[in-house]
Scaffold this motif. Structure first.
Motif, PDB file in Angstrom:
ATOM      1  N   HIS A   1      14.725 -28.695  41.968  1.00 14.66           N
ATOM      2  CA  HIS A   1      14.980 -28.739  43.407  1.00 14.66           C
ATOM      3  C   HIS A   1      13.882 -28.019  44.208  1.00 14.66           C
ATOM      4  N   GLY A   2      12.749 -27.739  43.553  1.00 14.65           N
ATOM      5  CA  GLY A   2      11.646 -27.083  44.232  1.00 14.65           C
ATOM      6  C   GLY A   2      10.609 -28.086  44.704  1.00 14.65           C
ATOM      7  N   VAL A   3       9.351 -27.681  44.679  1.00  9.96           N
ATOM      8  CA  VAL A   3       8.272 -28.572  45.105  1.00  9.96           C
ATOM      9  C   VAL A   3       8.084 -29.686  44.083  1.00  9.96           C
ATOM     10  N   ALA A   4       7.992 -29.297  42.811  1.00 16.26           N
ATOM     11  CA  ALA A   4       7.834 -30.276  41.728  1.00 16.26           C
ATOM     12  C   ALA A   4       7.947 -29.552  40.386  1.00 16.26           C
ATOM     13  N   PRO A   5       8.341 -30.272  39.341  1.00 16.86           N
ATOM     14  CA  PRO A   5       8.372 -29.664  38.012  1.00 16.86           C
ATOM     15  C   PRO A   5       6.962 -29.337  37.533  1.00 16.86           C
ATOM     16  N   VAL A   6       6.878 -28.453  36.569  1.00 18.48           N
ATOM     17  CA  VAL A   6       5.592 -28.059  35.985  1.00 18.48           C
ATOM     18  C   VAL A   6       4.788 -29.281  35.543  1.00 18.48           C
ATOM     19  N   GLU A   7       5.475 -30.232  34.949  1.00 23.20           N
ATOM     20  CA  GLU A   7       4.795 -31.419  34.418  1.00 23.20           C
ATOM     21  C   GLU A   7       4.034 -32.191  35.494  1.00 23.20           C
ATOM     22  N   ASP A   8       4.561 -32.208  36.702  1.00 28.93           N
ATOM     23  CA  ASP A   8       3.885 -32.926  37.793  1.00 28.93           C
ATOM     24  C   ASP A   8       2.586 -32.229  38.184  1.00 28.93           C
ATOM     25  N   PHE A   9       2.610 -30.896  38.178  1.00 24.88           N
ATOM     26  CA  PHE A   9       1.379 -30.156  38.463  1.00 24.88           C
ATOM     27  C   PHE A   9       0.336 -30.449  37.385  1.00 24.88           C
ATOM     28  N   GLN A  10       0.782 -30.481  36.147  1.00 24.83           N
ATOM     29  CA  GLN A  10      -0.137 -30.726  35.040  1.00 24.83           C
ATOM     30  C   GLN A  10      -0.724 -32.134  35.107  1.00 24.83           C
ATOM     31  N   LYS A  11       0.095 -33.122  35.472  1.00 26.59           N
ATOM     32  CA  LYS A  11      -0.393 -34.501  35.593  1.00 26.59           C
ATOM     33  C   LYS A  11      -1.495 -34.615  36.643  1.00 26.59           C
ATOM     34  N   GLU A  12      -1.386 -33.787  37.688  1.00 27.03           N
ATOM     35  CA  GLU A  12      -2.378 -33.807  38.773  1.00 27.03           C
ATOM     36  C   GLU A  12      -3.537 -32.835  38.523  1.00 27.03           C
ATOM     37  N   ASN A  13      -3.536 -32.221  37.329  1.00 27.86           N
ATOM     38  CA  ASN A  13      -4.581 -31.265  36.958  1.00 27.86           C
ATOM     39  C   ASN A  13      -4.664 -30.088  37.930  1.00 27.86           C
ATOM     40  N   ILE A  14      -3.510 -29.674  38.419  1.00 29.64           N
ATOM     41  CA  ILE A  14      -3.457 -28.500  39.290  1.00 29.64           C
ATOM     42  C   ILE A  14      -3.005 -27.302  38.464  1.00 29.64           C
ATOM     43  N   LYS A  15      -3.873 -26.328  38.353  1.00 34.09           N
ATOM     44  CA  LYS A  15      -3.500 -25.109  37.651  1.00 34.09           C
ATOM     45  C   LYS A  15      -2.574 -24.285  38.552  1.00 34.09           C
ATOM     46  N   PHE A  16      -1.721 -23.511  37.944  1.00 31.38           N
ATOM     47  CA  PHE A  16      -0.774 -22.728  38.737  1.00 31.38           C
ATOM     48  C   PHE A  16      -0.490 -21.396  38.063  1.00 31.38           C
ATOM     49  N   TYR A  17      -0.009 -20.472  38.865  1.00 35.34           N
ATOM     50  CA  TYR A  17       0.456 -19.184  38.334  1.00 35.34           C
ATOM     51  C   TYR A  17       1.794 -18.886  38.985  1.00 35.34           C
ATOM     52  N   CYS A  18       2.810 -18.666  38.148  1.00 42.62           N
ATOM     53  CA  CYS A  18       4.152 -18.368  38.627  1.00 42.62           C
ATOM     54  C   CYS A  18       4.356 -16.856  38.653  1.00 42.62           C
ATOM     55  N   ILE A  19       4.754 -16.333  39.770  1.00 41.53           N
ATOM     56  CA  ILE A  19       4.936 -14.885  39.945  1.00 41.53           C
ATOM     57  C   ILE A  19       5.947 -14.366  38.929  1.00 41.53           C
ATOM     58  N   ASN A  20       5.495 -13.476  38.059  1.00 41.41           N
ATOM     59  CA  ASN A  20       6.282 -13.035  36.905  1.00 41.41           C
ATOM     60  C   ASN A  20       7.645 -12.463  37.267  1.00 41.41           C
ATOM     61  N   GLY A  21       7.681 -11.653  38.308  1.00 40.24           N
ATOM     62  CA  GLY A  21       8.928 -10.986  38.663  1.00 40.24           C
ATOM     63  C   GLY A  21       9.998 -11.907  39.190  1.00 40.24           C
ATOM     64  N   THR A  22       9.670 -13.207  39.368  1.00 41.66           N
ATOM     65  CA  THR A  22      10.684 -14.162  39.829  1.00 41.66           C
ATOM     66  C   THR A  22      11.312 -14.939  38.682  1.00 41.66           C
ATOM     67  N   PHE A  23      10.770 -14.769  37.461  1.00 45.14           N
ATOM     68  CA  PHE A  23      11.388 -15.479  36.343  1.00 45.14           C
ATOM     69  C   PHE A  23      11.576 -14.625  35.090  1.00 45.14           C
ATOM     70  N   SER A  24      11.111 -13.389  35.085  1.00 47.57           N
ATOM     71  CA  SER A  24      11.318 -12.510  33.941  1.00 47.57           C
ATOM     72  C   SER A  24      12.814 -12.339  33.675  1.00 47.57           C
ATOM     73  N   LYS A  25      13.168 -12.143  32.414  1.00 48.41           N
ATOM     74  CA  LYS A  25      14.579 -11.940  32.082  1.00 48.41           C
ATOM     75  C   LYS A  25      15.115 -10.687  32.757  1.00 48.41           C
ATOM     76  N   LYS A  26      14.274  -9.662  32.841  1.00 49.00           N
ATOM     77  CA  LYS A  26      14.644  -8.440  33.548  1.00 49.00           C
ATOM     78  C   LYS A  26      13.439  -7.999  34.367  1.00 49.00           C
ATOM     79  N   PRO A  27      13.323  -8.497  35.588  1.00 51.71           N
ATOM     80  CA  PRO A  27      12.150  -8.190  36.425  1.00 51.71           C
ATOM     81  C   PRO A  27      11.928  -6.695  36.600  1.00 51.71           C
ATOM     82  N   ALA A  28      10.663  -6.299  36.591  1.00 53.69           N
ATOM     83  CA  ALA A  28      10.299  -4.895  36.722  1.00 53.69           C
ATOM     84  C   ALA A  28       9.017  -4.767  37.528  1.00 53.69           C
ATOM     85  N   ILE A  29       8.735  -3.549  37.981  1.00 52.41           N
ATOM     86  CA  ILE A  29       7.518  -3.293  38.756  1.00 52.41           C
ATOM     87  C   ILE A  29       6.272  -3.697  37.970  1.00 52.41           C
ATOM     88  N   LYS A  30       6.326  -3.522  36.664  1.00 46.65           N
ATOM     89  CA  LYS A  30       5.161  -3.864  35.837  1.00 46.65           C
ATOM     90  C   LYS A  30       4.793  -5.339  35.951  1.00 46.65           C
TER      91      LYS A  30
END
Length: 326
Positions: free
Chosen positions: A131-160
């Motif tokens: 339900h976001g912009v697009a799945p990871v696979e769509d970015f890969q098909k378009e050869n767009i590199k991406f970086y997902c902010i770690n603290g938004t998907f870590s199992k237990k987000p931390a300052i590190k």
């Protein structure tokens, strides 16, 4: 934002393996590493960077702020506002952020993003779900590199996680010395905060919005912010960064302080004043300590997402906690 968060957290992948360059690479300056391939593992995807990206799109102002802090504003070809404004960011970066081209107010669809022909996207986990912009696979098909902010998907987000983001961005863009300086400055703030705070029995609830139910923070970066400030998140047992809870559960857990999120865009409408008045008028909360004693602390949404302003939120909350524990 409430509906988006609920849907995204259900659909987004939460596993991650962090991978960094060897320690000896950190001793080399930017000119020595500029021509070398950089390999980054993020959000379960291994990406090779033969050169630094040139056409960058951050999908929020807090993401853009981190890039600007690394001196990358000239590489940003567009920014999405998400639920924020450049005015929510740190004063020292507002001028540069205000000059960035806004591709959409809110969150773009994939076609709008593609119109900027980006070769790199920096964003939260909510971008890459069904339900976001697009799945990871769509970015890969378009050869767009991406970086997902770690603290938004870590199992237990931390300052590190914030430090990891900056470290990896430094490697990707060959800005390692700037990244180190930025991390060092943030670590100094973290240490100063830890040195002046102490654990207290004060109970805190984060409130993003909601009428029939309350959208609050569970095991996200905001949980870390509350702990850093010396408080206790009453919903720290929730597994997701954001979840809906009943007003009866809020009353039962009885927070001493309610941390109110301030932002003007997104699915949660209403000003901070309207949010607070709604809480005060809610009959289910009439005996809640925070309501009875008018104990509200307002934080910008950008301050409770993993980024450069988390310590601002922690400092402000700590001031209230100190006031209540004198």
């Amino acid at each position: 934002m409430i509906k988006k968060i609920s849907l995204f957290m259900l659909s987004a992948c939460i596993s991650v393996a962090l991978f960094g360059c060897s320690g000896k690479d950190k001793a080399k300056n930017n000119s020595e590493t500029a021509s070398k391939q950089v390999v980054i593992e993020n959000f379960g995807v291994t990406t090779e960077y033969d050169k630094a990206p040139e056409k960058v799109v951050p999908l929020s102002y807090d993401a853009a702020q981190t890039l600007v802090a690394l001196g990358l504003e000239d590489k940003i070809v567009g920014v999405a506002t998400a639920e924020g404004s450049y005015k929510d960011c740190l004063p020292e970066y507002q001028d540069k952020l205000s000059k960035l081209k806004v591709i959409v107010k809110g969150t773009p669809n994939f076609e709008t993003l593609l119109s900027k022909n980006p070769d790199f996207v920096y964003a939260t986990v909510y971008t890459f779900g069904k339900h976001g912009v697009a799945p990871v696979e769509d970015f890969q098909k378009e050869n767009i590199k991406f970086y997902c902010i770690n603290g938004t998907f870590s199992k237990k987000p931390a300052i590190k996680d914030i430090y990891k983001d900056i470290e990896d961005l430094g490697k990707i863009f060959r800005k390692e010395s700037q990244a180190k300086k930025l991390i060092d400055s943030l670590k100094q703030r973290e240490k100063a905060l830890k040195d002046k705070t102490k654990a207290t029995p004060i109970k805190v609830m984060a409130y993003d919005g909601g009428e029939k139910m309350a959208m609050t923070s569970g095991q996200g970066i905001e949980n870390e912010i509350i702990s850093l400030a010396g408080g206790n998140n009453i919903f720290s047992d929730l597994k997701n960064s954001f979840e809906e809870v009943s007003w009866e559960d809020v009353a039962k857990r009885n927070p001493d302080i309610i941390l109110v999120h301030s932002y003007d865009q997104g699915d949660t409408s209403g000003t901070v004043e309207e949010k607070i008045n709604s809480l005060k008028k809610n009959p289910a909360l009439k005996n809640v300590t925070a309501i009875k004693n008018n104990n509200f602390v307002v934080v910008k949404l950008v301050e409770v997402f993993p980024g450069l302003q988390v310590f601002d939120a922690a400092d402000r909350l700590n001031e209230k906690i100190v006031e209540l524990t004198k």
